[in-house]
Design a protein around this motif. Sequence first.
Motif, PDB file in Angstrom:
ATOM      1  N   ASP A   1      -4.008  -9.886   6.240  1.00  0.00           N
ATOM      2  CA  ASP A   1      -3.383 -10.531   5.080  1.00  0.00           C
ATOM      3  C   ASP A   1      -2.445 -11.662   5.474  1.00  0.00           C
ATOM      4  OD1 ASP A   1      -4.681  -8.961   3.217  1.00  0.00           O
ATOM      5  OD2 ASP A   1      -3.134  -7.398   3.240  1.00  0.00           O
TER       6      ASP A   1
ATOM      7  N   LEU B   1      -4.582  -4.289   8.585  1.00  0.00           N
ATOM      8  CA  LEU B   1      -4.506  -4.829   7.228  1.00  0.00           C
ATOM      9  C   LEU B   1      -3.416  -5.905   7.120  1.00  0.00           C
ATOM     10  CD1 LEU B   1      -4.883  -1.623   4.997  1.00  0.00           C
ATOM     11  CD2 LEU B   1      -6.505  -3.535   5.191  1.00  0.00           C
TER      12      LEU B   1
ATOM     13  N   THR C   1       0.841  -1.185   0.000  1.00  0.00           N
ATOM     14  CA  THR C   1       0.000   0.000   0.000  1.00  0.00           C
ATOM     15  C   THR C   1       0.879   1.239   0.000  1.00  0.00           C
ATOM     16  OG1 THR C   1      -1.814   1.126   1.143  1.00  0.00           O
ATOM     17  CG2 THR C   1      -0.144   0.106   2.517  1.00  0.00           C
TER      18      THR C   1
END
Length: 425
Positions: A80, A76, A52
């Motif tokens: 993941d 996040l 990101t």
Amino acid sequence: MAVFPTEKPSKLERAFLIGVQTSDMPAGEGTELLAELKELVENLRLTVVSSTLVKLRSPTPALLLGSGKAQELAALAKADGADVIVFDEQLSPAQQRNWEELTGLAVIDREEVILEVFADRAHTREAVLQVGLARMEYSLPRLTRAWTHLSRQRGKGALGGEGETQLEQDRRIVRDRIAHLKAELAEVVQQRGVQRRRRLRVPVPTASIVGYTNAGKSSLLNALTGATVLAEDKLFATLDPTTRQLQLRGNQKLLVTDTVGFIRRLPHRLVEAFKATLEEVVVADFLIHVLDVANPDFEKHHATTLGVLQELGAADKTILTVFNKVDIAAPEMLARARHLVPDGLFVSARTRAGFDVLETRCVELIADSFGSTELLVPHDRFDVVARLHELGDIQEQEHVDGAVRIKGRFPAAQSAYFAPFVVAK
């Protein structure tokens, strides 16, 4: 006692990458650097699960990013299944520690990734020492990340007292190791100086190949000289400098050295640690700057290399710019290259296209540095004639009454040897 303060948990397999686009960076540069980081991380055999890009107005001392954004990214990364977070930005020791406490994951930055890639590729004693020194210097302020028993203290025997904390002891061990590595590197530098002086006894012009990593430097050396240096399509395929002799026209010899590739945001401590390797760049008669003309970012790679050369004190060297991989470059890329460096050369290490022009230009650069001299050598001194053929570029040679007239360019360091036979300069 060996100390490995940058050691991570044994099972680091899945990486979550965080790139940063700051207000003072050109538009799109954060994305380009993040893609480069992905390739670096994959070179460590890690799987990139996600990446990101974060727009950063101003960094914060604690986490670099704001606390809300940090918590969002931590969630996040865990979602993941990542076990390591990699920042494409330099983190302070405190910021790394805070991120690891926040996420419970290993957290590293671009500098540590590059150090690990270098460590993975180092083979010769010199390269191993240089990487070891850079890693130790990076680790010293970060020892609290590597140990979980730092508050434990050891007593001083019968003297009593609070004793030396484990952290203090570990720091002392690392400092001792740094001093030892610097001493070993000093020996290596001295040995290289001896080898260079031996070469100068029969001086041969030298050129160093420099450029951005993966531009095709090793491939060019192999194609020019018949060497077999490792040349793979990956970043930092080879770290160890390799010197080979190139035979040019007129029996002119040239020693060509392949050097480690440069990269944007190359850690300063690596530039310092690799001074012994990169000093070949500083002492070379001229530099061959190789650019991958098929890479859309070659203008930035050009600027990066010139910046590192500036740091090395080699920016004033004569530079021959060579655009490699013309066999796969689009016409618009070639046009951009001509605009960037109007007198640049275009070659292909794979097909050898443009090699005639490249070798001719090398001869011209050698001639510029040597100058032209005419000599008259008696027929009974063919040892001198043979020596002159070894030393320089013979332009003309003919037999005259009782002697051999020779015109050519020879190194100034050997002027005392052929001075008795000089007719004109």
